[in-house]
Design a protein around this motif. Sequence first.
Motif, PDB file in Angstrom:
ATOM      1  N   ALA A   1       1.147  -1.430  -0.213  1.00 41.09           N
ATOM      2  CA  ALA A   1      -0.378   0.067  -0.073  1.00 41.09           C
ATOM      3  C   ALA A   1       1.892   1.570  -0.060  1.00 41.09           C
ATOM      4  O   ALA A   1       2.664   1.414   0.523  1.00 41.09           O
ATOM      5  CB  ALA A   1      -0.818  -0.116   1.302  1.00 41.09           C
ATOM      6  N   VAL A   2      -0.244   2.270  -0.564  1.00 39.84           N
ATOM      7  CA  VAL A   2       0.610   3.618  -0.229  1.00 39.84           C
ATOM      8  C   VAL A   2      -0.251   4.699   0.380  1.00 39.84           C
ATOM      9  O   VAL A   2      -1.115   5.064   0.123  1.00 39.84           O
ATOM     10  CB  VAL A   2       1.616   4.264  -1.440  1.00 39.84           C
ATOM     11  N   VAL A   3       0.185   5.184   1.550  1.00 40.02           N
ATOM     12  CA  VAL A   3      -0.443   6.556   1.848  1.00 40.02           C
ATOM     13  C   VAL A   3      -0.014   8.032   1.683  1.00 40.02           C
ATOM     14  O   VAL A   3       1.421   8.006   1.877  1.00 40.02           O
ATOM     15  CB  VAL A   3      -0.768   6.184   3.489  1.00 40.02           C
ATOM     16  N   LEU A   4      -0.662   8.696   1.638  1.00 41.11           N
ATOM     17  CA  LEU A   4      -0.850  10.028   0.881  1.00 41.11           C
ATOM     18  C   LEU A   4      -1.153  10.805   1.982  1.00 41.11           C
ATOM     19  O   LEU A   4      -2.588  10.787   2.498  1.00 41.11           O
ATOM     20  CB  LEU A   4      -0.661  10.172  -0.397  1.00 41.11           C
ATOM     21  N   GLY A   5      -0.134  11.525   2.685  1.00 38.93           N
ATOM     22  CA  GLY A   5      -1.040  12.789   3.855  1.00 38.93           C
ATOM     23  C   GLY A   5      -0.494  14.051   3.103  1.00 38.93           C
ATOM     24  O   GLY A   5       0.769  14.339   2.418  1.00 38.93           O
ATOM     25  N   GLY A   6      -0.565  14.894   4.038  1.00 43.61           N
ATOM     26  CA  GLY A   6      -0.320  16.336   3.708  1.00 43.61           C
ATOM     27  C   GLY A   6      -0.598  17.772   2.888  1.00 43.61           C
ATOM     28  O   GLY A   6      -1.747  16.899   2.077  1.00 43.61           O
ATOM     29  N   GLY A   7      -0.296  18.632   3.295  1.00 43.43           N
ATOM     30  CA  GLY A   7      -1.704  19.486   2.361  1.00 43.43           C
ATOM     31  C   GLY A   7      -1.615  19.578   1.704  1.00 43.43           C
ATOM     32  O   GLY A   7      -3.043  20.270   0.504  1.00 43.43           O
ATOM     33  N   VAL A   8      -0.835  19.150   0.748  1.00 47.63           N
ATOM     34  CA  VAL A   8      -0.623  19.486  -1.072  1.00 47.63           C
ATOM     35  C   VAL A   8      -1.806  18.005  -1.361  1.00 47.63           C
ATOM     36  O   VAL A   8      -2.679  19.367  -2.626  1.00 47.63           O
ATOM     37  CB  VAL A   8       0.776  19.682  -1.650  1.00 47.63           C
ATOM     38  N   VAL A   9      -2.213  17.313  -0.967  1.00 46.20           N
ATOM     39  CA  VAL A   9      -2.672  16.140  -1.437  1.00 46.20           C
ATOM     40  C   VAL A   9      -4.438  15.960  -0.350  1.00 46.20           C
ATOM     41  O   VAL A   9      -4.860  15.341  -1.188  1.00 46.20           O
ATOM     42  CB  VAL A   9      -2.186  14.869  -1.516  1.00 46.20           C
TER      43      VAL A   9
END
Length: 314
Positions: A255-263
């Motif tokens: 799995a790949v999990v994205l976080g942060g304000g840009v996304v």
Amino acid sequence: MTDTYLGIDFGGTKLMVGEVDGNGKILASRQYATGYCSQRKAVNIMFDAIDDYLTTAVVNRDTIRAVGIGLIGRIDNKHGLWLQIDDDRNETIPLADLFSNRYGWPCFIDNDVKCATMAVSLWDIGQVTNNFLYINIGTGIGAGAVIDGKLVRGTSFDAGEVGFTISNVGLTDGVCHETVENIAAGVGFDRCARLLRHRYPQTMLTIPDEGRVSVKEAIDKSRMGDDLCQLLVNNATESIATLINNIVFTFNPEAVVLGGGVVSDGFLLKRVIAMLSPKVSRFLTYGITLTKLDPHCAGLLGAAATAIANSKEK
């Protein structure tokens, strides 16, 4: 009484302090200002903030079992040492011991992205797989890789600095090669907008004299057909997709999990997924998703998760 943990999220502009229970529920929190400073001054800012919090906002001091601190920079988690913020601020500080001696609780520290990765491990995708990547795309870009249940750290505690990898996306029709961070992070949107605005004098994007370009505004105006904003968004999308292609082949996660304000609003995620190589997607059992953690307090949850995880190991 239910055990709780004191989380401290120290960032470049703000500090958040709060109590979190073992299920990742924030019981109380308070925010304080930081700003550019030395590590020694940062320690004093954290001391003052915690003293204030424990005096005015604490829910139940008696239930707190440990303290976790998420920090910008390079951290020796095992020995509790804050090694540096950046190349100009690199004093080795025994931060965990300083906090333990002052407040009496066990204290555990780590890099902010590694802390967030620990929170994802405890309360997000880590509940179903021990092999995943967490990529934080905010002001900068960093990643945490959990392989066979272990967080990859590296010999100098610097593993995961994927924002410095080279993207083949160019600012000028593919001529100029740049790092992914310089194109797709908050600092990248700002930098690219300033470098390219002379080509797009009719752009509606606000490019302030002080402070950074708003990524949200750039995305919103790309939807309205602004040529500069569309270029910024397209370059960022391609850079993120290239980064994911490369590191998925490197680590072979489920799995790949994205976080942060840009996304965080999901707009870039859909575009990135559409650009991924099918050879990458076929091995991602749980796909590519946004973190379930609230982006406004993911750092605080990460700090608390670091206290929880390290307390269990002791």
